[in-house]
Design an enzyme around this catalytic site. Structure first.
Site, PDB file in Angstrom:
ATOM      1  N   PRO A 248       0.850  -1.204   0.000  1.00  8.35           N
ATOM      2  CA  PRO A 248       0.000   0.000   0.000  1.00  8.35           C
ATOM      3  C   PRO A 248       0.885   1.254   0.000  1.00  8.35           C
ATOM      4  O   PRO A 248       1.517   1.577   1.008  1.00  8.35           O
ATOM      5  CB  PRO A 248      -0.800  -0.134   1.294  1.00  8.35           C
ATOM      6  CG  PRO A 248       0.025  -1.020   2.162  1.00  8.35           C
ATOM      7  CD  PRO A 248       0.793  -1.934   1.276  1.00  8.35           C
ATOM      8  N   ASP A 424       6.000   2.182   2.085  1.00  5.52           N
ATOM      9  CA  ASP A 424       5.100   1.052   2.289  1.00  5.52           C
ATOM     10  C   ASP A 424       4.386   1.267   3.622  1.00  5.52           C
ATOM     11  O   ASP A 424       5.006   1.178   4.684  1.00  5.52           O
ATOM     12  CB  ASP A 424       5.918  -0.246   2.309  1.00  5.52           C
ATOM     13  CG  ASP A 424       5.041  -1.497   2.403  1.00  5.52           C
ATOM     14  OD1 ASP A 424       3.860  -1.381   2.754  1.00  5.52           O
ATOM     15  OD2 ASP A 424       5.571  -2.602   2.142  1.00  5.52           O
ATOM     16  N   HIS A 425       3.101   1.538   3.544  1.00  9.82           N
ATOM     17  CA  HIS A 425       2.350   1.889   4.755  1.00  9.82           C
ATOM     18  C   HIS A 425       2.135   0.699   5.682  1.00  9.82           C
ATOM     19  O   HIS A 425       1.671   0.873   6.816  1.00  9.82           O
ATOM     20  CB  HIS A 425       1.003   2.512   4.387  1.00  9.82           C
ATOM     21  CG  HIS A 425       0.653   3.702   5.234  1.00  9.82           C
ATOM     22  ND1 HIS A 425       0.922   3.762   6.581  1.00  9.82           N
ATOM     23  CD2 HIS A 425       0.049   4.883   4.932  1.00  9.82           C
ATOM     24  CE1 HIS A 425       0.494   4.909   7.074  1.00  9.82           C
ATOM     25  NE2 HIS A 425      -0.028   5.617   6.091  1.00  9.82           N
ATOM     26  N   ARG A 426       2.456  -0.522   5.234  1.00  3.24           N
ATOM     27  CA  ARG A 426       2.400  -1.667   6.142  1.00  3.24           C
ATOM     28  C   ARG A 426       3.547  -1.606   7.152  1.00  3.24           C
ATOM     29  O   ARG A 426       3.423  -2.084   8.282  1.00  3.24           O
ATOM     30  CB  ARG A 426       2.517  -2.980   5.355  1.00  3.24           C
ATOM     31  CG  ARG A 426       1.396  -3.259   4.386  1.00  3.24           C
ATOM     32  CD  ARG A 426       1.706  -4.491   3.567  1.00  3.24           C
ATOM     33  NE  ARG A 426       2.957  -4.353   2.814  1.00  3.24           N
ATOM     34  CZ  ARG A 426       3.480  -5.308   2.049  1.00  3.24           C
ATOM     35  NH1 ARG A 426       2.872  -6.482   1.954  1.00  3.24           N
ATOM     36  NH2 ARG A 426       4.604  -5.097   1.385  1.00  3.24           N
ATOM     37  N   VAL A 428       5.824   1.387   7.446  1.00  3.76           N
ATOM     38  CA  VAL A 428       6.149   2.744   7.893  1.00  3.76           C
ATOM     39  C   VAL A 428       4.864   3.508   8.201  1.00  3.76           C
ATOM     40  O   VAL A 428       3.944   3.570   7.376  1.00  3.76           O
ATOM     41  CB  VAL A 428       6.946   3.503   6.813  1.00  3.76           C
ATOM     42  CG1 VAL A 428       7.383   4.865   7.325  1.00  3.76           C
ATOM     43  CG2 VAL A 428       8.148   2.679   6.367  1.00  3.76           C
TER      44      VAL A 428
END
Length: 454
Positions: A248, A424-426, A428
């Site tokens: 994401p 990567d929002h998973r 960070v």
């Protein structure tokens, strides 16, 4: 004698296919052990293939420009000219000793070692080895084979390759446009033929040649152009789709005043110890990023779905996006956090030049943990970069541009640049990404802050 077929080996990193750029041999020619027989292009680099056998070329199983799968046949060798069964030259004592120990061939990537015959060769005294007796080359076999004829297109170019210095992409450009590269005077160092030399020859021929005029009269002005998908383009597309639909993405932007950084770079470029280095805003940004990632390890990590864990890397392997004639390449500078600014500048310049010339090895294109892309060199202010697969962060640098800017309570023309950080929002969170981006911007605005933030 039994013929040997050389199959395309796995050239590393699980690559499944390669395109034959050009052959260095022809049917009927005698090939020595480890002689370069072809140049192939993988999804990562142009690679020279050495021959694992010594003997006569019986057949070439692919044409130039053809894609071959790993394990597919490339060349068939025979110990006798044309495989006719003629009596070979008498072997010397060293060859007889080798034959007693069983046939030995070099081990290539993707090939196992020869089967153990149960016999161990006797140890020879140092200096006792004699040169291998090589039979004289014989004319090509008259039987039809799946290969390009000896006098067909591309033969003259192969003969001239030994005396004409150029990189594989430049030679391919010349071949695609029918330019005799051996007739060009190279403008590079030591007579190296550069892309601009070939392009100048193409432009000088122009539409004035009869072939070009005939082509124009036969083709409509707005005819569609079909471009073959290269191995690099296919690999890039696959990686971008995988990244875009797996991680994401989130992107943050920050525009900063880099006037003081530009002035610092100008002073460093004039220093006697640094004047031969290519110091620019990209180099300085790379230094800041590699140091600051120690404080924000989440951006130098990867999401491991199978192991159900996040891996924070101990070293920063910095990827640097490079636009080349073969497509987008991302060479990697290993252990970048431990390099000084002069070393970082020299090594970044080196891998960028290699990327543009198409001389990077597959090993130089893997293992990245964080990447930088400079879209500013194309006159672009900002962009939304896509993460390389397996990486948690990538920083895009926009062009440095003079703009009206608030400076010391007044409006002045200042050098500004927009930074864009995709992550990567998973792995960070927005807070970490924002603090990291603000930290990079603060140092670029005021290089004196480096000791505080790094």
């Amino acid at each position: 004698m039994t013929a040997h077929t050389f199959k395309l080996p796995d050239l590393g990193e699980g690559l499944t296919e390669s395109e034959v750029l050009n052959w260095k041999i022809k049917v009927g020619e005698h090939v020595a052990l480890n002689q370069i027989i072809a140049e192939v292009e993988t999804a990562k680099a142009v690679v020279e293939l050495p021959s694992p056998f010594a003997g006569f070329v019986q057949a070439l199983h692919a044409t130039e420009g053809e894609t071959v799968q790993v394990g597919g046949p490339l060349v068939t060798f025979d110990q006798e000219p044309g495989g006719s069964g003629e009596q070979p030259a008498a072997p010397d004592s060293a060859q007889q000793e080798q034959s007693k120990a069983g046939e030995r061939t070099p081990t290539l990537v993707g090939y196992g070692a020869p089967a153990d015959t149960g016999n161990r060769p006797k140890r020879k005294a140092r200096g006792s080895r004699n040169p291998e007796a090589v039979p004289a080359p014989a004319p090509a076999a008259s039987a039809p084979v799946a290969s390009q004829p000896a006098d067909g297109p591309g033969t003259h170019e192969r003969e001239q390759h030994a005396v004409t210095r150029c990189t594989p992409p430049v030679r391919k450009l010349a071949r695609d446009h029918g330019v005799d590269i051996s007739a060009l005077a190279g403008s590079g160092e030591d007579g190296l033929v550069l892309r601009r030399d070939v392009q100048q020859a193409i432009d000088s021929a122009g539409a004035s040649t009869p072939a070009a005029k005939d082509s124009e009269s036969m083709s409509p002005p707005d005819a569609d152009r079909h471009v073959k998908i290269t191995a690099v383009r296919r690999a890039t597309a696959k990686a971008m789709v995988q990244s875009a639909f797996t991680a994401p993405h989130a992107t943050e932007f920050l525009t900063v005043d880099v006037t003081e950084s530009m002035e610092l770079l100008e002073r460093m470029r004039s220093h006697r110890l640094l004047k031969n280095l290519k110091l620019n805003i990209t180099t300085l940004a790379a230094l800041v990023v590699t140091r600051l990632l120690k404080t924000y390890p989440a951006l130098n990590s990867t999401w491991d779905e199978k192991a159900d864990e996040i891996i924070e890397f101990g070293s920063v392997n910095l990827g640097m996006a490079v636009a080349s004639d073969r497509g987008l390449l991302v060479p990697v500078l290993k252990n970048a956090q431990a390099k000084t600014l002069p070393v970082l500048a020299a090594e970044l310049s080196g891998i960028i030049l290699q990327g543009r010339e198409g001389t990077l090895s597959p090993a130089q294109l893997t293992g990245g943990t964080f990447s930088i892309t400079n879209v500013g060199v194309f006159g672009v202010d900002a962009g939304t970069p896509i993460l390389p697969p397996g990486q948690a962060g990538i920083l895009a640098l926009g062009q440095v541009k003079r703009r009206p800017w608030e400076y010391q309570d007044q409006v002045a023309l200042r050098h500004t640049m927009t930074l864009a950080l995709s992550f990567d929002h998973r792995v960070v969170d927005g807070k970490e990404a924002s603090e990291f981006l603000a930290g990079v911007g603060s140092v670029l605005e005021d290089p004196g802050m480096m000791n505080i933030f790094i």
